[in-house]
Motif scaffolding. Structure first.
Motif, PDB file in Angstrom:
ATOM      1  N   THR A  96       0.859  -1.180   0.000  1.00 22.85           N
ATOM      2  CA  THR A  96       0.000   0.000   0.000  1.00 22.85           C
ATOM      3  C   THR A  96       0.895   1.230   0.000  1.00 22.85           C
ATOM      4  N   SER A  97       0.738   2.064  -1.000  1.00 21.37           N
ATOM      5  CA  SER A  97       1.660   3.186  -1.172  1.00 21.37           C
ATOM      6  C   SER A  97       1.167   4.066  -2.315  1.00 21.37           C
ATOM      7  N   VAL A  98       1.886   5.147  -2.532  1.00 21.07           N
ATOM      8  CA  VAL A  98       1.693   5.948  -3.732  1.00 21.07           C
ATOM      9  C   VAL A  98       2.860   5.655  -4.659  1.00 21.07           C
ATOM     10  N   TYR A  99       2.546   5.311  -5.890  1.00 21.46           N
ATOM     11  CA  TYR A  99       3.568   4.922  -6.851  1.00 21.46           C
ATOM     12  C   TYR A  99       3.723   6.009  -7.912  1.00 21.46           C
ATOM     13  N   PHE A 100       4.971   6.410  -8.112  1.00 23.40           N
ATOM     14  CA  PHE A 100       5.270   7.419  -9.120  1.00 23.40           C
ATOM     15  C   PHE A 100       6.158   6.827 -10.202  1.00 23.40           C
ATOM     16  N   CYS A 101       5.794   7.119 -11.412  1.00 24.75           N
ATOM     17  CA  CYS A 101       6.623   6.806 -12.559  1.00 24.75           C
ATOM     18  C   CYS A 101       7.345   8.083 -12.973  1.00 24.75           C
ATOM     19  N   ALA A 102       8.538   7.946 -13.499  1.00 26.89           N
ATOM     20  CA  ALA A 102       9.292   9.108 -13.955  1.00 26.89           C
ATOM     21  C   ALA A 102      10.078   8.742 -15.201  1.00 26.89           C
ATOM     22  N   SER A 103      10.466   9.759 -15.948  1.00 26.54           N
ATOM     23  CA  SER A 103      11.295   9.517 -17.131  1.00 26.54           C
ATOM     24  C   SER A 103      12.366  10.581 -17.231  1.00 26.54           C
ATOM     25  N   SER A 104      13.418  10.234 -17.959  1.00 26.16           N
ATOM     26  CA  SER A 104      14.540  11.140 -18.142  1.00 26.16           C
ATOM     27  C   SER A 104      15.179  10.834 -19.481  1.00 26.16           C
ATOM     28  N   ASP A 105      15.684  11.873 -20.146  1.00 20.21           N
ATOM     29  CA  ASP A 105      16.338  11.570 -21.422  1.00 20.21           C
ATOM     30  C   ASP A 105      17.754  11.047 -21.222  1.00 20.21           C
ATOM     31  N   GLY A 106      18.283  11.230 -19.989  1.00 13.92           N
ATOM     32  CA  GLY A 106      19.575  10.657 -19.675  1.00 13.92           C
ATOM     33  C   GLY A 106      20.710  11.194 -20.502  1.00 13.92           C
ATOM     34  N   GLY A 107      20.501  12.331 -21.127  1.00 14.67           N
ATOM     35  CA  GLY A 107      21.531  12.869 -21.995  1.00 14.67           C
ATOM     36  C   GLY A 107      22.621  13.588 -21.235  1.00 14.67           C
ATOM     37  N   GLN A 108      23.531  14.165 -21.965  1.00 15.45           N
ATOM     38  CA  GLN A 108      24.619  14.890 -21.338  1.00 15.45           C
ATOM     39  C   GLN A 108      24.105  16.140 -20.632  1.00 15.45           C
ATOM     40  N   GLY A 109      24.666  16.459 -19.519  1.00 14.55           N
ATOM     41  CA  GLY A 109      24.378  17.729 -18.865  1.00 14.55           C
ATOM     42  C   GLY A 109      23.434  17.652 -17.688  1.00 14.55           C
ATOM     43  N   SER A 110      22.376  16.860 -17.749  1.00 17.98           N
ATOM     44  CA  SER A 110      21.438  16.849 -16.631  1.00 17.98           C
ATOM     45  C   SER A 110      20.657  15.554 -16.606  1.00 17.98           C
ATOM     46  N   HIS A 111      20.373  15.106 -15.426  1.00 16.59           N
ATOM     47  CA  HIS A 111      19.553  13.917 -15.250  1.00 16.59           C
ATOM     48  C   HIS A 111      18.226  14.262 -14.605  1.00 16.59           C
ATOM     49  N   GLU A 112      17.691  15.414 -14.953  1.00 13.68           N
ATOM     50  CA  GLU A 112      16.379  15.782 -14.434  1.00 13.68           C
ATOM     51  C   GLU A 112      15.368  14.720 -14.802  1.00 13.68           C
ATOM     52  N   GLN A 113      14.544  14.361 -13.840  1.00 19.58           N
ATOM     53  CA  GLN A 113      13.478  13.396 -14.083  1.00 19.58           C
ATOM     54  C   GLN A 113      12.132  14.106 -14.055  1.00 19.58           C
ATOM     55  N   TYR A 114      11.241  13.647 -14.911  1.00 18.57           N
ATOM     56  CA  TYR A 114       9.891  14.184 -15.007  1.00 18.57           C
ATOM     57  C   TYR A 114       8.927  13.127 -14.461  1.00 18.57           C
ATOM     58  N   PHE A 115       8.078  13.554 -13.563  1.00 22.39           N
ATOM     59  CA  PHE A 115       7.235  12.613 -12.840  1.00 22.39           C
ATOM     60  C   PHE A 115       5.798  12.595 -13.347  1.00 22.39           C
ATOM     61  N   GLY A 116       5.211  11.409 -13.252  1.00 27.60           N
ATOM     62  CA  GLY A 116       3.789  11.274 -13.515  1.00 27.60           C
ATOM     63  C   GLY A 116       2.981  11.702 -12.301  1.00 27.60           C
ATOM     64  N   PRO A 117       1.651  11.671 -12.422  1.00 29.24           N
ATOM     65  CA  PRO A 117       0.784  12.160 -11.348  1.00 29.24           C
ATOM     66  C   PRO A 117       0.653  11.204 -10.168  1.00 29.24           C
ATOM     67  N   GLY A 118       1.110   9.975 -10.324  1.00 30.00           N
ATOM     68  CA  GLY A 118       1.054   9.018  -9.224  1.00 30.00           C
ATOM     69  C   GLY A 118      -0.169   8.124  -9.267  1.00 30.00           C
ATOM     70  N   THR A 119      -0.006   6.938  -8.692  1.00 30.86           N
ATOM     71  CA  THR A 119      -1.121   6.002  -8.501  1.00 30.86           C
ATOM     72  C   THR A 119      -1.184   5.673  -7.011  1.00 30.86           C
TER      73      THR A 119
END
Lengths: 114, 112
Positions: free
Chosen positions: A86-109
């Motif tokens: 039982t939890s809140v689950y978040f999916c995220a994605s990142s382009d993983g390219g050079q310079g930054s590993h910022e991740q973008y998150f979904g709204p959660g389940t």
């Protein structure tokens, strides 16, 4: 923010049932991630994927299965749900390219296992 | 392995007061540091990253490699700043490439 979506947003299931949480992103990002968010633990990585057909375990993988047959989708399956999942689950994605590993998150389940 | 520590689970301030959310990390190499914010029942969104050195919504954070810290600061807190704040670290190579390690989060409450 429609670039990464999750479904369902809310789910109630019973102990022992299999449940799949869906994640879809439209940016063609290489990296995708699944986290669970619990009070007192912050965000913990369950599984991640560096590309289609490449997945690896995170910090808390037990009881979960992932697949990534297409770049845009990264479903998370609880094979036999337990109350501790039982939890809140978040999916995220990142382009993983050079310079930054910022991740973008979904709204959660928000998943409740009874 | 890398680790991120946010020592305060809860932080309360009054509107207009300065606020500082602490973040310490352990990593032997050169990390990339982020602050993410999560407003009530919303998704996490990036607040700022140390690489860009920009100020977002009045918040700033400076990477102090000597003290291995990345504290988040704002001189005058607003009620709309009330949220959960996560500090996160990414490594730029090795087996952890692309992954973020999160702290436990700090819930900031700004009182009127």
């Amino acid at each position: 923010d429609a670039g990464i979506t999750q479904s369902p947003r809310y789910k109630i299931t019973e102990t022992g049932r299999q449940v799949t949480l869906m994640c879809h992103q439209t940016w063609s990002h290489s990296y995708m991630f699944w986290y669970r968010q619990d009070l007192g633990h912050g965000l913990r990585l369950i599984y991640y994927s560096a590309a289609a057909d490449i997945t690896d375990k995170g910090e808390v993988p037990d009881g979960y299965v992932v697949s990534r047959s297409k770049t845009e989708n990264f479903p998370l399956t609880l094979e036999s749900a337990t109350r501790s999942q039982t939890s809140v689950y978040f999916c995220a994605s990142s382009d993983g390219g050079q310079g930054s590993h910022e991740q973008y998150f979904g709204p959660g389940t928000r998943l409740t296992v009874t | 392995a890398q680790r991120v520590t946010q020592p305060e689970k809860l932080l309360s301030v009054f509107k207009g007061a300065p606020v500082e959310l602490k973040c310490n990390y352990s990593y032997s190499g050169s990390p990339e540091l982020f602050w993410y914010v999560q407003y009530s029942r919303q998704r996490l969104q990036l607040l700022l990253r140390h690489i860009s050195r920009e100020s977002i919504k009045g918040f700033t954070a400076d990477l102090n490699k000597g003290e291995t810290s990345f504290h988040l600061k704002k001189p005058f807190a607003q009620e709309e700043d009330s949220a959960m704040y996560y500090c996160a670290l990414s490594v730029l190579g090795g087996t952890s490439y692309g992954k973020l390690t999160f702290g436990q989060g700090t819930i900031l409450t700004v009182h009127p």
